[in-house]
Motif scaffolding. Sequence first.
Motif, mmCIF file in Angstrom:
data_model
loop_
_atom_site.group_PDB
_atom_site.id
_atom_site.type_symbol
_atom_site.label_atom_id
_atom_site.label_comp_id
_atom_site.label_asym_id
_atom_site.label_seq_id
_atom_site.Cartn_x
_atom_site.Cartn_y
_atom_site.Cartn_z
ATOM 1 N N THR A 245 0.858 -1.183 0.000
ATOM 2 C CA THR A 245 0.000 0.000 0.000
ATOM 3 C C THR A 245 0.896 1.235 0.000
ATOM 4 O OG1 THR A 245 -1.698 -1.128 1.272
ATOM 5 C CG2 THR A 245 -1.747 1.266 1.309
ATOM 6 N N ARG B 5 -3.542 9.325 -10.927
ATOM 7 C CA ARG B 5 -4.810 8.747 -11.389
ATOM 8 C C ARG B 5 -5.280 9.361 -12.702
ATOM 9 N NH1 ARG B 5 -8.019 8.463 -5.627
ATOM 10 N NH2 ARG B 5 -6.488 7.100 -4.634
ATOM 11 N N GLU C 23 -1.475 0.483 -14.167
ATOM 12 C CA GLU C 23 -2.831 0.026 -13.840
ATOM 13 C C GLU C 23 -2.835 -0.955 -12.676
ATOM 14 O OE1 GLU C 23 -4.184 -1.162 -17.713
ATOM 15 O OE2 GLU C 23 -5.138 0.798 -18.076
ATOM 16 N N ALA C 24 -1.762 -1.721 -12.558
ATOM 17 C CA ALA C 24 -1.686 -2.671 -11.446
ATOM 18 C C ALA C 24 -1.368 -1.957 -10.132
ATOM 19 C CB ALA C 24 -0.616 -3.728 -11.743
ATOM 20 N N LEU D 271 -1.758 1.521 -9.282
ATOM 21 C CA LEU D 271 -2.560 2.650 -8.802
ATOM 22 C C LEU D 271 -3.685 2.305 -7.817
ATOM 23 C CD1 LEU D 271 -2.740 5.277 -11.659
ATOM 24 C CD2 LEU D 271 -1.169 5.066 -9.737
ATOM 25 N N PRO D 272 -4.355 1.164 -7.964
ATOM 26 C CA PRO D 272 -5.392 0.861 -6.960
ATOM 27 C C PRO D 272 -4.846 0.733 -5.544
ATOM 28 C CG PRO D 272 -5.646 -0.537 -8.896
ATOM 29 C CD PRO D 272 -4.341 0.186 -9.054
ATOM 30 N N ARG D 273 -3.536 0.619 -5.404
ATOM 31 C CA ARG D 273 -2.942 0.486 -4.064
ATOM 32 C C ARG D 273 -2.360 1.811 -3.561
ATOM 33 N NH1 ARG D 273 1.362 -3.063 -5.039
ATOM 34 N NH2 ARG D 273 0.837 -3.222 -7.241
ATOM 35 N N TYR E 212 -2.985 5.599 -2.204
ATOM 36 C CA TYR E 212 -4.020 6.409 -1.551
ATOM 37 C C TYR E 212 -3.478 7.770 -1.128
ATOM 38 C CZ TYR E 212 -6.566 1.994 -0.687
ATOM 39 O OH TYR E 212 -7.223 0.800 -0.794
ATOM 40 N N GLU F 180 -7.825 9.953 2.636
ATOM 41 C CA GLU F 180 -8.613 8.939 1.936
ATOM 42 C C GLU F 180 -8.276 7.546 2.479
ATOM 43 O OE1 GLU F 180 -7.051 8.200 -2.038
ATOM 44 O OE2 GLU F 180 -9.083 8.240 -2.830
ATOM 45 N N ARG G 157 -11.347 5.738 3.919
ATOM 46 C CA ARG G 157 -11.831 4.703 2.988
ATOM 47 C C ARG G 157 -11.039 3.411 3.101
ATOM 48 N NH1 ARG G 157 -12.725 8.568 -2.218
ATOM 49 N NH2 ARG G 157 -14.600 9.599 -1.479
ATOM 50 N N GLY G 158 -9.735 3.547 3.340
ATOM 51 C CA GLY G 158 -8.882 2.356 3.396
ATOM 52 C C GLY G 158 -8.972 1.650 4.737
#
Lengths: 488, 248
Positions: B71, B84, B104-105, B107-109, B111, B115, B119-120
């Motif tokens: 993360t 993003r 793409e792999a 960026l979802p990790r 934050y 946030e 959210r996390g």
Amino acid sequence: MSEVEVREIAWNTRDFPEAAKDLLENSQTRRNVRHATNVIQGKRNKVAAELPDWEDLREAGSEVRAHALRHLDYYLTQFEEKCTKAGGHVHWASDAAEANRIILELVQKHEAKEVIKIKTMTSEEVGLNAHLEKNGVRPIETDLAELIIQLGKDRPSHFVAPALHVNRQQVRAMFQREMNLPDLGEEPEDLATAARNYLREKFLRVKVAVSGGNFLIADTGGLCILESEGNGRMCLTLPDVLISIVGIEKVIPSFRDLEIFLQTVPRSATGERMNPYNSVWTGVHPGDGPKEFHVVLLDNGRSPILADKEASQTLKCVRCAACLNACPVYHQTGGHAYESVYAGPIGAILTPQLNSMEQGRSLPYASSLCGACYEVCPVKINIPEVLIHLRGKVVREDQATLGGKLSLWNIGMQAAAFLFKDSDRLAMAERVGRVGQKVFVSKNGFIEALPLMLSGWTQTRDLKAMPVQSFREWWAKERGAAKKDSHD
Amino acid sequence: MRISLFITCYNDALFPETGKAVVKVLERLGHEIEFRPEQTCCGQMHWNTGYLREAVPIIRHFVKVYQEAETVVVPSSSCVAMMRDHYVKAAEMDGDAKLVADVEALLPRVYEFSEFLVRGLGVEDVGASYPHKVTYHASCHSMRSLHLGDIPIRLLKKVRGLALQPIQDIQECCGFGGTFAIKNADVSSAMLADKVRNVLNTGAEVCTAVDNSCLMHLYGSLHRQRTFVKTAHLAEILASGYGEAVGA
């Protein structure tokens, strides 16, 4: 044509920062702009929030416009066919000169010495009024704001409310002078009555009208205009001859698509749920309206924009000016700082592209990239993204010249890029910076004056000096030794 | 959870206290923090100024450093917005399909700090106390790119002793805009003047935000005018409560 043609869309070559600096001195204009944009923006936010499917409507509007642009050849051909079948005449103008020539010839064919006009930014773009005047034809603006601009020998600063930078005391003074009405009051009713009296006999007398168009409707061959004052309806119905000049990008596939835009455009443009006058007309009809109808389809630099994958979304624009009203830069300067027919965020991307990046090169930088424009755009043009793309073009073109290569900006950016590729270099630069800054740091620990381009910062802002220890140094000292091998 | 801190270039050099505060808050919540010293910058300054080609190696470097991280937490919404909104486009522009896939792999990790908390981790009360009048400046990227909504406000409301002062025209940009502040110094200053007036009108002692870039801009004027108002990154407020002074 061997050279790139610089069109008349930009008024002159003053850069935005320079023009803006002058405008910031004009306190009256700034107060007028602030007041007007606050009012429109407030209304817009209220009526947009009323629709539970607002975001879906924006998405749908965006899709329809993007689809029409992807198949522009098909829909324009269809429009031409349907419009011609309905008795209209379709003309194609590749540039401003051709559009002006076509329109003047039509006016002269009817031996008209005057034309009445509905507000059309496309005619401003090609400089139609000046061309007509030069050839002995008097253009008469019938939109109240455009009339104010015309009588005041001013320039539009906003493409929905062209006289947004003028307040009513200023309008009264000008009407008193130009219409010879020394006792005119300053209430909106007084001013509207004066304009009505001035215009009414012209609506009844003048035989040729010129309009723009909000939409070309491909499946019917019709045109659509949304307006608030009714002057448009008069121009569209009373004269014998109607000539509409419309950019080729304004086409939508079908009449049904208006369902979307008649909801989003008035709300975005003027904060109204519906425009007072929504006119759609198709060709000519014996005994009803103009006997002769012409539409001039204008390219004038649009095709090359269409070919640019990153920037073609610019052409989705429906000219609602919501982005101007939302823009914090426009709030400060008003529209004249852009020195272009098209002001504000959309002007900052449209003007340089219509001019093949020859003029308006400072405009892509006239934004803090805050994104307020994109947030309100009813067809979801990602203006910040296009601004950055155009900045990229400006930089690449500059770097192709020796002067650009050796500019302080380029050298600074290349140096920074070199440092950011390697953390050891960056850490070293931080240490050098801490020593180097000492000549600028005041006794209070702040930098109050910097040289060269950095003086732009310190003209109104202090800068806290770099602290003695960077985060990475703190981490290495406090935590580094114990965890050094944990992720290598 | 093992959290990798991307401090960002300007926080590293100019606002190390923010980094220390992030470490403190996350460790207090029981997480392990790592700092990868190879990190540099997200590439935003180059990209947003139009030096697009120059930004690509910086982006590639970022991806290389964090590719395997579990993360990544970043105390700057504009840097996360850069990733993003523009990383995929930059990689595509460079014609590097592998970089596109790696971005793409990864960026979802990644934050933004507030946030990540809400959210996390699902945390709103981090146990802080900060007995001051505070106003919150909503940075453009936090609102319009990251869509943080009221996340920072929710965190602030749980801070003991903190009196939150609402600010007028919260949606208006402070006028920083990176190199915009220099290239269009006059317009930027006019925007800043409005924002500073709104900050002062709140009566707050401290103005906070999730971006030190805006705060550097605001404090530049607050200090030039010799006002008493200080600025502090949200992380610094959330890290307080153990007796130490926090502020710009």
